[in-house]
Design a protein around this motif. Structure first.
Motif, short mmCIF file in Angstrom:
data_model
loop_
_atom_site.label_atom_id
_atom_site.label_comp_id
_atom_site.label_asym_id
_atom_site.label_seq_id
_atom_site.Cartn_x
_atom_site.Cartn_y
_atom_site.Cartn_z
N ASN A 228 0.86 -1.20 0.00
CA ASN A 228 0.00 0.00 0.00
C ASN A 228 0.89 1.23 0.00
O ASN A 228 1.09 1.88 1.02
CB ASN A 228 -0.96 0.08 1.18
CG ASN A 228 -1.76 1.39 1.08
OD1 ASN A 228 -2.01 1.87 -0.03
ND2 ASN A 228 -2.10 1.98 2.20
N GLN B 33 -8.03 -5.43 8.14
CA GLN B 33 -7.82 -4.18 7.40
C GLN B 33 -9.01 -3.22 7.53
O GLN B 33 -8.88 -2.03 7.25
CB GLN B 33 -7.52 -4.46 5.93
CG GLN B 33 -8.64 -5.12 5.16
CD GLN B 33 -8.27 -5.38 3.71
OE1 GLN B 33 -7.25 -4.93 3.21
NE2 GLN B 33 -9.12 -6.13 3.00
N TRP B 34 -10.17 -3.75 7.94
CA TRP B 34 -11.35 -2.88 8.07
C TRP B 34 -11.51 -2.35 9.51
O TRP B 34 -12.38 -1.55 9.77
CB TRP B 34 -12.61 -3.67 7.70
CG TRP B 34 -12.66 -4.11 6.28
CD1 TRP B 34 -13.01 -3.36 5.19
CD2 TRP B 34 -12.36 -5.42 5.77
NE1 TRP B 34 -12.95 -4.11 4.05
CE2 TRP B 34 -12.56 -5.38 4.36
CE3 TRP B 34 -11.96 -6.64 6.33
CZ2 TRP B 34 -12.36 -6.49 3.54
CZ3 TRP B 34 -11.78 -7.73 5.53
CH2 TRP B 34 -11.95 -7.66 4.15
N GLN C 62 0.55 -8.78 8.63
CA GLN C 62 0.57 -8.50 7.20
C GLN C 62 1.54 -9.42 6.47
O GLN C 62 1.24 -9.94 5.39
CB GLN C 62 0.96 -7.04 6.96
CG GLN C 62 0.76 -6.62 5.52
CD GLN C 62 1.32 -5.24 5.24
OE1 GLN C 62 2.40 -4.88 5.69
NE2 GLN C 62 0.58 -4.45 4.48
N ARG D 16 -2.62 2.64 6.28
CA ARG D 16 -3.87 2.49 5.51
C ARG D 16 -4.22 3.83 4.83
O ARG D 16 -5.38 4.15 4.65
CB ARG D 16 -5.00 2.03 6.42
CG ARG D 16 -4.79 0.59 6.92
CD ARG D 16 -6.00 0.07 7.65
NE ARG D 16 -6.29 0.86 8.85
CZ ARG D 16 -7.45 0.82 9.51
NH1 ARG D 16 -8.42 0.05 9.07
NH2 ARG D 16 -7.62 1.54 10.59
N PRO E 75 -3.74 -1.80 12.41
CA PRO E 75 -4.34 -2.59 11.32
C PRO E 75 -3.62 -2.31 10.01
O PRO E 75 -3.30 -1.16 9.70
CB PRO E 75 -5.78 -2.07 11.26
CG PRO E 75 -6.00 -1.28 12.50
CD PRO E 75 -4.66 -0.79 12.95
N LYS E 76 -3.35 -3.38 9.27
CA LYS E 76 -2.59 -3.24 8.02
C LYS E 76 -3.40 -3.70 6.81
O LYS E 76 -4.30 -4.56 6.94
CB LYS E 76 -1.31 -4.08 8.10
CG LYS E 76 -0.35 -3.63 9.20
CD LYS E 76 0.71 -2.66 8.68
CE LYS E 76 1.47 -2.02 9.81
NZ LYS E 76 2.80 -1.60 9.50
N ALA E 77 -3.03 -3.17 5.67
CA ALA E 77 -3.68 -3.54 4.40
C ALA E 77 -3.45 -5.02 4.12
O ALA E 77 -2.44 -5.60 4.54
CB ALA E 77 -3.07 -2.70 3.27
N HIS E 78 -4.37 -5.64 3.40
CA HIS E 78 -4.29 -7.03 2.96
C HIS E 78 -4.32 -8.03 4.13
O HIS E 78 -3.75 -9.11 4.04
CB HIS E 78 -3.01 -7.29 2.13
CG HIS E 78 -2.86 -6.37 0.96
ND1 HIS E 78 -3.61 -6.49 -0.18
CD2 HIS E 78 -2.05 -5.30 0.77
CE1 HIS E 78 -3.26 -5.54 -1.04
NE2 HIS E 78 -2.32 -4.79 -0.48
N THR E 79 -4.92 -7.65 5.24
CA THR E 79 -5.11 -8.59 6.35
C THR E 79 -6.60 -8.63 6.71
O THR E 79 -7.34 -7.71 6.35
CB THR E 79 -4.33 -8.16 7.62
OG1 THR E 79 -4.95 -6.96 8.13
CG2 THR E 79 -2.87 -7.90 7.34
#
Ligand code: SF4
Length: 836
Positions: A130, A437-438, A254, A481, A430-434
C-alpha cells in the motif's frame, strides 16, 4: 567510507542502479533484501549496483553546509546522476527520510516534476503493497519478490535508454512487467465524505497489479559474498533465508498474507550457502531467517548438522523468530550448545479467547511448557511480546498479559533457574491485505490508559515492562492504511524538519500535528473503521489473497474459529497458489548431507584441535579511507580476515572465547600509519610468511601486512617494548608562515606542560621532555615522541587550536622499540628512511 570487503566498485556501465535504504547504515546493512539485490545486479556486466543510506542528522548538516549532494558509497556518484534509485520501503516511519534523501540529492520530489533526465525512482518491500501515501513521489513500485523482476526492470530501462524514448514510454514499458505498479497510470477520485469514489485505470488492461512471486526459492540467487561492514551493525552475521512465507494465519500479521505461499530451501542448499558465505565473510554467527524459523520442515536435523559442523569453530546459530508451539525439546537442546542469544516468545495476546480471535493457535499450556524448557536449558530471561488494541480486546485481556507474564516467571522458579521476564508491549496497527484491514485503530488516549494499567499490574508482579511510544503507533496507523492525499502531509512534515521518525530522539509529534493541520487533513480519518463495501486505497493492488478470504477470516475472528496452517497440505483457499508453479514447497523430503564427516571440517578447525601454538608478529599499514577505522572496528576486521584466510588462530578459554590477538596501541582515528603492530597466537606449523600472504589476499584496500615474523611464544608484549614513535604532520599550505622559526623556539624551551582532561581527571605531560627529534621543512613537521599525541605537539609548537587543526595530515612512520622486536623486523625505520 565505503570500501568494505565485498563492496563492488565498477567503472563506466550502461545502467547505474542505486539501492537506497531510508535509514542509517547500521540498520540498512542488516537488511538481507538489499544484499540479495546488490548481488544479483552486480553479476550483470552492464549494470552497477551501488548503495546509499540516510545520513544521520550530523552528517546531513555537514553535507548541506559543504554544498555536497548525497552520493553512493561505491563511486561517490551523486544520486542525481544515477539511472535508477530503488528505495526499500520497510516501515511507514521512514517516509520522510526518503523525501529528505531525494532533496539532498537535488532531485525534484514530485514524480510529475521529473523527466527523462532525472533518475527513475522505484520502491519495493512490504510497504509497496500500500504505497499510496508515496504515490506522488515515485515513478513505480515493485510489488512482491524482487529477484527476477529487478533484472526485468533494469533491462527495460536499458532498452529505453538506448532508444532515447520519452519518460511516458519508460513508464509504459515498466507497467508491462508483472508486479510493477505505476501509480500515475491510475486516477483516484474521492467522495465528499472523504472516502474513495473510484480508482480509475488510465491504461487499458492495467486494472489491477498482481504481486510478483518467485515460485521456487531453491533456485533463486542467495548472496554468498556479502558486503561486510567495518562497524557494528544491528545484525552483523551470515543471514540465511531458509524459507519465505508463513501460512500460520495470524489475522493481524501483514507478512503472513503478503509473502504467501511457504517456500523452503532444501537443507543441502542451505548448508552449501552457509559454508561458502562463512568462508567469504569470516563471520562468527549464522542467523536462520524466515517469518517463523522453527516451522521450517526439517529444522531439528538442520540445526544438528550446523552444530556438528561449526561448534568447534565457535560459530553461533541464532533464530530471530520462534513461534510458540514450534519449539521442541530437541531444538532447545541444539540451541543451548551455542551462545545463548536471548529468547523471545510472542503470545501476542494475554488471554486464550483473544489468541483464538487472532488465530494465534497457541495455548497457555504450550507457552508454559516452552518457557520451562527454555529456563531449564539455562536461559535466565525470556522476553514476551504482546500487543494492545487488538480487535475485540477487553480490559480482562489486557490483565491477562500481566497474569501470563507472572505464570511464565513461575516456570523459571520451577526450573530452578531464576526466571526473569521482560514484557514488551506494542500497539496494534491494522494493516492492508489482512483480515483486520477494516478494523478501527486503538486511539491515542486508549493506548496511554492501557499502558498505565499494565505498568501498575506488571509492577505488582515484579515483571519488567517495555512499551512502544503511542505517537509512533498513531502515525504508523495513518500511513499504513493511507491514500494519496497524505503526500501533502509528508511534504509539509519534511519541510518542518521531520525525519528519522522511527527514532524516539528525532520523532517530533508536535511537528506532525502541525503538518496535518497545515494541509487540512484529519489523521483520525485514517484510523476509523472501514466499511466492507468501501473502496480501499489498495484495492487495485493484488497480493494474491482474495478479499473474500480476508472477509471470511474477519468473520471467523468474531467467533474465535481457527483456520489451520495450509503448509501441511490442507489448503484453506486464500487464493495465492495456482498449484502448478505457485504452491507450497517444503524441504522435508530432501535428505540432509552428512555434516559430521571430516569432509565438512575446515582446515582451520582441524588445526585448532592441535595443542602446539606459536606467536606471529605483524607490521601493517593503515592508509587512505582506512584511517577512519576505530580500534574496535579494526580488531573486528582482523578477526574476520583471519577466518577468511583460514589462519588457525588460537582462542582464549572460558564461556566467551576470544581469538588471541594483541595490538601494540590504539591508533587515533584519522591518523595514517605504516607502523601498526599486531601479535597473534596460531597453531604451530603455519608459517609467518603464509599468515602475511593469506591476510593480504583478504584485507581491504588501504590495509596491508608489510612484515611478518615468528617470535617466541613467551615474548614480551608489544606495549611493553614500545618506546617512541616517529610521526610526520603536513599542515595545509599558508596556515603557518614561519614553521622553522616556531620549531626553533620550541626546541629552546626547557619545559612545556600540557594538561589533558581524561574521565574527569587532569593529566600533565611535559611535551618538551617527551620530544626526542623535531624537524621542519616547508609545511611539514617530522618528530619522534614518547608520551603524548601528535596533535598535542603540533598545537604546542605552532599555537594552532581547535578547528584550525582539522585539515592536518598525520602519518605514523615508525615505532622505535626498546629492543629490536624480532630479528629481521625493521620496525618501520627502513620505510621511514626511504621517505615513504
Ligand atoms: S492457496 Fe491454499 S495452499 Fe496456497 S497459500 Fe493459500 S491457503 Fe495455502
Amino acid at each position: 567510507m565505503g570500501g568494505e570487503v565485498g563492496a563492488v566498485k565498477k567503472g563506466p556501465v550502461e545502467v547505474r542502479f542505486v539501492l537506497a535504504f531510508p535509514d542509517v547504515y547500521e540498520v540498512g546493512m542488516s537488511h538481507l533484501g538489499l544484499q540479495i539485490l546488490y548481488n544479483i545486479l552486480n553479476h550483470v556486466d552492464w549494470l552497477a549496483a551501488e548503495r546509499v543510506y540516510a545520513p544521520w542528522p550530523d552528517m546531513e548538516e555537514m553535507l548541506r553546509s559543504s554544498g555536497l549532494p548525497l552520493a553512493t558509497l561505491e563511486s561517490s556518484t551523486s544520486l542525481g546522476s544515477a539511472d535508477i534509485i530503488g528505495f526499500t520501503l520497510q516501515h511507514e516511519l521512514s517516509y520522510t527520510n526518503i523525501l529528505n534523501m531525494l532533496e539532498m540529492a537535488g532531485i525534484p520530489l514530485m514524480a510529475s516534476g521529473r523527466d527523462a533526465e532525472h533518475p527513475l525512482i522505484l520502491g519495493g518491500g512490504p510497504c509497496a503493497l500500500n504505497p499510496e501515501p508515496l504515490a506522488d513521489f515515485f515513478d513505480a513500485f515493485l510489488l512482491g519478490d524482487g529477484e527476477e523482476a529487478i533484472l526485468e526492470i533494469a533491462e527495460a530501462y536499458r532498452t529505453w535508454k538506448r532508444q532515447k524514448l520519452s519518460k511516458v514510454e519508460l513508464l509504459r514499458l515498466l507497467s508491462a512487467i508483472e508486479g510493477v505498479y505505476v501509480p500515475s497510470l491510475f486516477e483516484i477520485r474521492y467522495e465528499e465524505n472523504g472516502r474513495i469514489a473510484g480508482i480509475i485505470p488510465l491504461k487499458q488492461g492495467y486494472e489491477k497489479v498482481r504481486r510478483r512471486i518467485v515460485s521456487d526459492l531453491e533456485h533463486t540467487s542467495c548472496p554468498t559474498e556479502p558486503v561486510i561492514p567495518f562497524l557494528k551493525t544491528v545484525h552483523d552475521r551470515v543471514s540465511m533465508e531458509i524459507a519465505r512465507g508463513c501460512t500460520a494465519g495470524c489475522r493481524f500479521c501483514q507478512a503472513g498474507y503478503i509473502y504467501r505461499p511457504v517456500r523452503e530451501r532444501t537443507p543441502g542448499k542451505i548448508l552449501e550457502v552457509i559454508d561458502t558465505t562463512l568462508k567469504n565473510s569470516g563471520y562468527e554467527e549464522i542467523s536462520l531467517l524466515s517469518l517463523s524459523t522453527a516451522d521450517y520442515s526439517c529444522i531439528a536435523p538442520l540445526m544438528k548438522s550446523l552444530m556438528a559442523k561449526y561448534a568447534d569453530e565457535k560459530v553461533a546459530v541464532s533464530f530471530p523468530s520462534l513461534r510458540v508451539g514450534t519449539l521442541t525439546q530437541e531444538l532447545v537442546d541444539e540451541i543451548r550448545k551455542v551462545r545463548k542469544t536471548g529468547f523471545t516468545l510472542a503470545p501476542e495476546a494475554g488471554s486464550e479467547r483473544l489468541r483464538q480471535a487472532i488465530n494465534k493457535g497457541i495455548t497457555e499450556e504450550d507457552l508454559l511448557l516452552n518457557a520451562f524448557s527454555i529456563y531449564s536449558a539455562g536461559w535466565r530471561v525470556i522476553k514476551l511480546y504482546f500487543m494492545i488494541g487488538l480487535p475485540t480486546e477487553t480490559m480482562d485481556d489486557v490483565l491477562g498479559i500481566a497474569e501470563l507474564g507472572k505464570k511464565v516467571k513461575t516456570q523459571g522458579k520451577k526450573a530452578g533457574n531464576g526466571g526473569d521476564v521482560n514484557v514488551s508491549v506494542g500497539s496494534f496497527v491494522p494493516k492492508a491485505h489482512t483480515p483486520f484491514q477494516w478494523e478501527p485503530q486503538i486511539s491515542y488516549e486508549n493506548i496511554l490508559e492501557k499502558q498505565q494499567f499494565l505498568r501498575r499490574e506488571l509492577k505488582i508482579r515484579k515483571l519488567n515492562f517495555k512499551w512502544q511510544d503511542a505517537p509512533l503507533s498513531v502515525l504508523e496507523g495513518v500511513f499504513a492504511r493511507g491514500d494519496r492525499r497524505l503526500g501533502a502531509v509528508l511534504l509539509k512534515a519534511r519541510e518542518l524538519g521531520c525525519r528519522f521518525d522511527g527514532w524516539g530522539e528525532h520523532f517530533d509529534f508536535r511537528k506532525w500535528q502541525d503538518a496535518f493541520a497545515a494541509v487540512g487533513i484529519d489523521p483520525l480519518f485514517y484510523h476509523r473503521r472501514r466499511e466492507f463495501d468501501e473502496i480501499l486505497p489498495w484495492d487495485h493492488l493484488d497480493c494474491g489473497v482474495t478479499k473474500d478470504f480476508l472477509y471470511g477470516e474477519w468473520e471467523k475472528s468474531l467467533s474465535g474459529s481457527a483456520t489451520v496452517d495450509c503448509r501441511n497440505g490442507s489448503c484453506t483457499g486464500c487464493g495465492v497458489c495456482d498449484f502448478k508453479e505457485v504452491k507450497t514447497r517444503l524441504a522435508g523430503e530432501h535428505a540432509l548431507p552428512d555434516c559430521s564427516s571430516s569432509h565438512f571440517r575446515s582446515a582451520e578447525s582441524e588445526c585448532r584441535q592441535t595443542e602446539a601454538a606459536q606467536r606471529v608478529r605483524l607490521r601493517f599499514s593503515k592508509v587512505g579511507p582506512m584511517r577512519f577505522l576505530g580500534h574496535l572496528e579494526m580488531l573486528n576486521l582482523f578477526i574476520r580476515a583471519v577466518r577468511r584466510a583460514g589462519i588457525p588462530i588460537r582462542f582464549s578459554q572460558g564461556f566467551h572465547p576470544h581469538p588471541k590477538f594483541s595490538f601494540a596501541t590504539a591508533l587515533s582515528v584519522g591518523v595514517e600509519s605504516m607502523a601498526e603492530y599486531l601479535d597473534m597466537e596460531i597453531a604451530s606449523g603455519y608459517s609467518a610468511a603464509r599468515v602475511r600472504e593469506g591476510l593480504n589476499a583478504v584485507l581491504p584496500e588501504g590495509m596491508e601486512i608489510l612484515e611478518s615474523a615468528e617470535i617466541p611464544l613467551r615474548s614480551e608484549s608489544l606495549s611493553t617494548i614500545m618506546d617512541r614513535v616517529r610521526y610526520r604532520v603536513s599542515l595545509p599550505s599558508g596556515l603557518i608562515n614561519s614553521l622553522p622559526l616556531l620549531v626553533e623556539r620550541f626546541l629552546a624551551l626547557n619545559k612545556f606542560v600540557h594538561r589533558r582532561e581524561k574521565q574527569g581527571k587532569t593529566i600533565e605531560i611535559d611535551l618538551r621532555n617527551e620530544l626526542y627529534e623535531l624537524h621542519a621543512a616547508d609545511n611539514v613537521l617530522e618528530m619522534v615522541i614518547g608520551r603524548g599525541k601528535p596533535l598535542e605537539f603540533v598545537s604546542a609548537i605552532t599555537g594552532l587550536t581547535g578547528s584550525e587543526l582539522n585539515g592536518l595530515k598525520i602519518e605514523k612512520l615508525e615505532v622505535i622499540f626498546k629492543s629490536e622486536p624480532v630479528g629481521e623486523f625493521s620496525g618501520g625505520s627502513r620505510l621511514a628512511d626511504s621517505g615513504i
